[in-house]
Design an enzyme around this catalytic site. Structure first.
Site, PDB file in Angstrom:
ATOM      1  N   CYS A  11     -25.763  36.634  20.519  1.00 44.19           N
ATOM      2  CA  CYS A  11     -25.101  37.130  20.742  1.00 44.19           C
ATOM      3  C   CYS A  11     -26.772  38.352  21.876  1.00 44.19           C
ATOM      4  O   CYS A  11     -26.059  38.094  23.226  1.00 44.19           O
ATOM      5  CB  CYS A  11     -24.156  37.670  21.062  1.00 44.19           C
ATOM      6  N   ARG A  13     -10.434  37.867  33.714  1.00 40.06           N
ATOM      7  CA  ARG A  13     -11.688  37.583  34.448  1.00 40.06           C
ATOM      8  C   ARG A  13     -11.346  37.760  36.034  1.00 40.06           C
ATOM      9  O   ARG A  13     -12.281  38.280  37.108  1.00 40.06           O
ATOM     10  CB  ARG A  13     -13.297  37.124  34.134  1.00 40.06           C
ATOM     11  N   ARG A  15     -27.309  34.507  28.434  1.00 40.79           N
ATOM     12  CA  ARG A  15     -28.208  33.335  29.345  1.00 40.79           C
ATOM     13  C   ARG A  15     -27.769  33.360  30.497  1.00 40.79           C
ATOM     14  O   ARG A  15     -28.632  33.147  31.014  1.00 40.79           O
ATOM     15  CB  ARG A  15     -27.027  32.239  28.134  1.00 40.79           C
ATOM     16  N   ARG A  16     -26.459  33.638  31.193  1.00 43.72           N
ATOM     17  CA  ARG A  16     -26.791  33.932  32.364  1.00 43.72           C
ATOM     18  C   ARG A  16     -26.805  34.949  33.628  1.00 43.72           C
ATOM     19  O   ARG A  16     -27.822  34.259  34.302  1.00 43.72           O
ATOM     20  CB  ARG A  16     -24.850  33.614  32.938  1.00 43.72           C
ATOM     21  N   LYS A  21     -19.616  26.003  21.496  1.00 41.53           N
ATOM     22  CA  LYS A  21     -20.529  27.257  22.117  1.00 41.53           C
ATOM     23  C   LYS A  21     -20.489  28.970  21.526  1.00 41.53           C
ATOM     24  O   LYS A  21     -21.444  29.339  20.707  1.00 41.53           O
ATOM     25  CB  LYS A  21     -21.203  27.450  23.229  1.00 41.53           C
ATOM     26  N   ASP A  22     -19.132  28.608  20.590  1.00 41.56           N
ATOM     27  CA  ASP A  22     -19.398  30.131  19.626  1.00 41.56           C
ATOM     28  C   ASP A  22     -19.409  29.704  17.661  1.00 41.56           C
ATOM     29  O   ASP A  22     -19.185  30.867  17.830  1.00 41.56           O
ATOM     30  CB  ASP A  22     -17.279  30.432  19.999  1.00 41.56           C
ATOM     31  N   ARG A  36     -15.538  40.284  30.640  1.00 36.98           N
ATOM     32  CA  ARG A  36     -14.973  39.736  28.583  1.00 36.98           C
ATOM     33  C   ARG A  36     -13.685  40.222  29.379  1.00 36.98           C
ATOM     34  O   ARG A  36     -13.150  40.862  30.542  1.00 36.98           O
ATOM     35  CB  ARG A  36     -15.299  40.559  27.703  1.00 36.98           C
TER      36      ARG A  36
END
Length: 355
Positions: A289, A202, A177-178, A129-130, A196
Site C-alpha cells: 500500500c 465516499r 496509485r491514483r 486487488k486486495d 476512505r
C-alpha cells in the site's frame, strides 16, 4: 432487517449548465439484499459457507458468486444450501488512517483467510486487488470470475473531468496509485489521500463538499448498480488500473476437493491468466500500500497478451512505464509480468519510492 436492491436508471449526471451543477445529487444507497436472520438460521443446513467482508460491494460480489454456484449446481440451489458469512477485517476496523500508514499486507483478507483455514467458512470471496501476492498456507485460489470493466470513474458535482477542475481543487482517494497519476498529469490539484470508506461513504462525503472530486473503480459501481453517479470514465492511457482491478477471486482450502470442484466450474480462464500476469509483475516489485504501482494485461486484436506496467513516486513527480507483448498462455504471461517488474526496478533505482 433487510436492505433492498434499488432499480434506478443508469443515467450520467448532467454537468453542462450551472443549474445542473447546483441540483446534481449523488445517489448513495446500499444495493444488495441482506437478510441477516436467514444467514443465522441456515447455518446448520448450509452445504457451502461463503466468507466475505460486510460492505455493500463485498456482499454484491458474494451474492454474484452464490448465484453462479446455484445456477451451476442443483444441490446448491436448494433453500438454505448456501450461507453468507460476514467477517470484519483489519482494513474495515481502522478507518482513521491511510492504508499506507496501517502497514502490512492482507488488510482486507487476513481475517477471512483465517476463518477459511479454521473451517468456519468453505470458500472466501475477495476483490483480487486486495489479495497479497502470496497465499496463506493450506489455501488455494483456483477461481476468477469474468472480469468487469477495469477503468476508473471520475465523479464530481462541479467538473466534467480532472482537466476541468480549477487549480487547488481537492480530489479524494485512498489509493497512492491514483494519487501519483493524478499529480503527475495535474500538479496544480491537491489530493486528500485518507479518503476512505465504502463506496456509499465516499459518495456522501463528496456530496457534502469535503472534496471536489473522487475516483472510484467502474467495476464496483457496476456491481452496485450505481453507475448513474459516474461523471466520466478515464481511459487506460489516462489512468492505468490497479493490478487485478475488476476481478473477483475465490479461495478454498487446499485439501477440499469438493469446493475446488465447485470453483473450477466458475473459473474464467482468460481473467485468471491476465490476473496471474499482473500479480507476477506486482510480486517482482514487492508492491504494498506504500507503493504506487499499476498493471494491466489484456488480449489484443491478434489474440496475444498486451501487458502495461507502471511505477511512480508517491508525489507523482516521476512515473516509469513499460509494456510487453507475448502469447496468451500462462508461462509466457507470468514471464512477461516478472520481466516488466525487473525492468522497472532497475530503472527506478534505490530510494525511488521514498521521494
Amino acid at each position: 432487517m433487510e436492505t433492498l436492491l434499488s432499480s434506478s436508471a443508469l443515467a450520467l449526471p448532467c454537468l453542462k449548465t450551472s443549474k445542473c451543477r447546483r441540483t446534481a445529487m449523488l445517489r448513495v444507497r446500499a444495493s444488495v439484499a441482506i437478510d441477516q436472520h436467514t444467514h443465522q438460521t441456515t447455518s446448520n443446513l448450509a452445504l457451502l459457507r461463503i466468507g466475505t467482508r460486510g460492505s455493500p460491494l463485498a456482499l454484491a460480489q458474494a451474492y454474484e458468486t452464490r448465484d453462479k454456484l446455484m445456477s451451476s449446481h442443483p444441490e446448491l440451489a436448494e433453500e438454505g444450501a448456501i450461507q453468507i458469512v460476514v467477517i470484519k477485517t483489519t482494513g474495515d476496523k481502522i478507518l482513521s488512517q491511510p492504508l499506507a500508514d496501517i502497514g502490512g499486507k492482507g488488510l482486507f483478507t487476513k481475517e477471512i483467510d483465517e476463518a477459511l483455514i479454521n473451517g468456519d467458512i468453505d470458500i472466501a470471496v475477495h476483490s483480487m486487488k486486495d489479495v497479497p501476492t502470496y497465499l496463506p498456507d493450506k489455501t488455494i485460489l483456483p477461481c476468477n470470475l469474468p472480469r468487469e470493466d477495469v477503468r476508473d470513474a471520475f465523479i464530481s458535482l462541479s467538473a466534467s473531468s480532472l482537466a476541468d477542475l480549477p487549480a487547488g481543487s481537492v480530489v479524494g482517494t485512498a489509493s497512492l496509485r491514483r494519487k501519483s497519476q493524478i499529480l503527475h498529469r495535474y500538479p496544480s490539484l491537491s489530493v486528500q489521500d485518507n479518503f476512505r470508506g465504502n463506496v456509499q461513504t465516499r459518495l456522501r462525503r463528496l456530496s457534502e463538499g469535503v472534496v471536489q472530486a473522487t475516483l472510484l473503480a467502474v467495476a464496483g459501481l457496476k456491481r452496485l448498480n450505481m453507475t448513474e453517479n459516474v461523471t466520466s470514465t478515464l481511459s487506460i492511457d489516462d489512468m492505468l488500473p490497479a493490478v487485478a482491478q475488476g476481478a473477483i477471486g475465490i479461495a478454498c482450502r487446499s485439501d477440499d476437493d469438493k469446493m475446488a470442484e465447485y470453483l473450477a466450474s466458475l473459473n474464467h480462464e482468460e481473467t485468471r491468466l491476465a490476473v496471474s500476469c499482473e500479480r507476477a509483475f506486482l510480486e517482482t516489485l514487492d508492491g504494498s500500500c506504500r507503493t504506487p504501482i499499476a498493471g494491466y494485461a489484456c488480449r489484443n486484436e491478434d489474440g496475444n497478451c498486451l501487458f502495461r506496467g507502471l511505477v511512480a513516486s508517491p508525489d507523482g513527480t516521476r512515473v516509469l512505464e513499460t509494456s510487453r507483448i507475448g502469447a496468451y498462455a500462462v508461462e509466457d504471461m507470468m514471464k512477461m509480468g516478472k520481466d516488466a517488474g525487473e525492468e522497472l526496478l532497475s530503472r527506478a533505482g534505490p530510494g525511488f519510492f521514498s521521494s
